[in-house]
Scaffold this motif. Structure first.
Motif, short mmCIF file in Angstrom:
data_model
loop_
_atom_site.label_atom_id
_atom_site.label_comp_id
_atom_site.label_asym_id
_atom_site.label_seq_id
_atom_site.Cartn_x
_atom_site.Cartn_y
_atom_site.Cartn_z
N PRO A 1 35.52 77.36 33.17
CA PRO A 1 35.18 78.37 34.19
C PRO A 1 33.90 78.02 34.93
CG PRO A 1 35.94 79.44 32.18
CD PRO A 1 35.82 77.97 31.87
N LYS B 1 28.55 84.31 42.85
CA LYS B 1 28.50 83.26 41.84
C LYS B 1 28.97 83.76 40.47
CE LYS B 1 27.08 80.13 44.67
NZ LYS B 1 28.00 79.03 45.09
N THR B 2 29.99 84.62 40.50
CA THR B 2 30.58 85.10 39.26
C THR B 2 31.38 83.99 38.61
OG1 THR B 2 30.74 87.30 40.23
CG2 THR B 2 32.06 86.88 38.25
N VAL B 3 31.26 83.82 37.31
CA VAL B 3 32.01 82.79 36.61
C VAL B 3 33.49 83.17 36.60
CG1 VAL B 3 32.34 81.62 34.41
CG2 VAL B 3 30.03 82.12 35.21
N GLN B 4 34.32 82.26 37.09
CA GLN B 4 35.75 82.54 37.21
C GLN B 4 36.57 81.44 36.54
OE1 GLN B 4 36.92 83.26 41.26
NE2 GLN B 4 35.26 84.70 41.65
N LYS B 5 37.66 81.87 35.91
CA LYS B 5 38.60 80.92 35.34
C LYS B 5 39.45 80.31 36.45
CE LYS B 5 38.97 83.52 31.01
NZ LYS B 5 39.87 84.32 30.14
N SER B 6 39.88 79.07 36.25
CA SER B 6 40.70 78.40 37.25
C SER B 6 42.06 79.07 37.37
CB SER B 6 40.90 76.93 36.86
OG SER B 6 41.80 76.83 35.75
N GLN C 1 44.14 80.99 34.31
CA GLN C 1 44.67 82.36 34.38
C GLN C 1 46.18 82.39 34.15
OE1 GLN C 1 43.07 84.68 37.77
NE2 GLN C 1 41.61 83.00 38.05
N ALA D 1 31.71 81.06 41.21
CA ALA D 1 32.40 80.98 42.49
C ALA D 1 32.13 82.24 43.30
CB ALA D 1 33.91 80.81 42.28
N GLY D 2 32.31 82.13 44.62
CA GLY D 2 32.13 83.28 45.50
C GLY D 2 30.66 83.55 45.78
#
Length: 298
Positions: free
Chosen positions: A34, A41-46, A50, A37-38
């Motif tokens: 993760p 800068k929130t940590v996001q799973k690919s 998901q 992103a955005g």
């Protein structure tokens, strides 16, 4: 077939779905860890992460595959084959040698043309008439491995976003064929090799000293990301769609309807976007933003 799937962006998801729906035993899904992103800068799973979780598949997110513990973990899954689709991490020779049937990659070009990270965008930028998908057996070189199956499609006026979606579905279908039919792997031709390096944000700035048709290709190649852009009167504008029109004006010169001069022909934007605003037509933009006198795109 017992397999490990390796992929990260939305491009990879149709292949994961196809393999799952076809009844293959997916013993692990490898994807990038993760990332922030955005704007926040929130940590996001690919996208693959998901989707794998939604399918109930085990997910592995190593930062590298170069170290012995990660390589031992990969080997512990005992895959017959690894299916790779835009994974984003280097597979060292140790990993490539583990599956008895090798590591098969979905590559979004007609190899040996456009080896590398950005084959879709590079094909559009170069004015290629066709592109496609090649299923290849991976080896240590950059997309140099032997080819199993390939299929072409016309580029026409498609954007990189259009082609990414089309080729992701094509790649999923061709990978199922490759696993089912086990075609012979043929060496890539030595002639016709081109490289497709990663797109930099600096490349997305439109250079109006170039011809209009070349700028139009750039707009399509950089849609949706990073987005072709210019600056007019200090205002940064992304140009998401455009057309070439007849006429001559000096490079970068902007008319009242935002048609822009180039080295040859003129470029008429059809869809633009200001920073922090939604996409809109030039007419809508000009209703709320005054074009400076003697405006010039730079």
């Amino acid at each position: 077939m017992r397999l490990v799937f390796m992929g990260t962006p939305a491009f990879s998801v149709p292949a994961l779905d196809a393999l799952h729906d076809d009844g293959h035993e997916i013993v692990a899904v490898y994807t990038r860890a993760p990332q922030p992103a955005g704007r926040g800068k929130t940590v996001q799973k690919s996208a693959v992460h998901q989707r794998a979780e939604a399918l109930g598949l085990p997910v592995v997110t190593p930062r590298s595959l170069k170290n012995e513990p990660e390589q031992a973990e990969f080997a512990s899954f005992r895959p017959d084959v690894a299916v790779v689709a835009a994974y984003g991490l280097l597979l060292p020779a140790t990993i490539l040698a583990i599956p008895p049937r090798g590591c098969l990659n979905i590559h979004a070009s007609l190899l040996p043309r456009w080896r590398g990270a950005a084959p879709i965008q590079r094909a559009i930028l170069a004015g290629d008439s066709h592109t496609g998908v090649t299923i290849m057996a991976m080896e240590a070189g950059l997309d140099t491995g032997p080819m199993l199956i390939h299929e072409a499609t016309e580029i026409g006026s498609k954007t990189a976003g259009d082609l990414t979606e089309e080729l992701s579905l094509m790649g999923a279908r061709l990978m199922l064929r490759a696993l089912d039919e086990q075609p012979p792997a043929l060496p890539q031709p030595e002639a016709g090799v081109t490289l497709a390096p990663k797109i930099s944000k600096a490349e997305a700035r439109l250079d109006f000293a170039l011809p209009a048709d070349q700028l139009l290709r750039a707009i399509r190649a950089f849609n949706p990301a990073p987005g072709a852009f210019t600056e007019i009167g200090g205002e940064r504008l992304k140009i998401l769609d455009a057309e070439v029109v007849e006429g001559d004006s000096s490079p970068g010169e902007a008319s009242e309807d935002l048609t822009l001069g180039t080295a040859s022909g003129r470029l008429r934007p059809l869809l633009v976007q200001r920073a922090g605003k939604p996409p809109m037509t030039p007419e809508a933009l000009l209703r709320g933003w005054r074009l400076p006198d003697n405006a010039r795109a730079r």
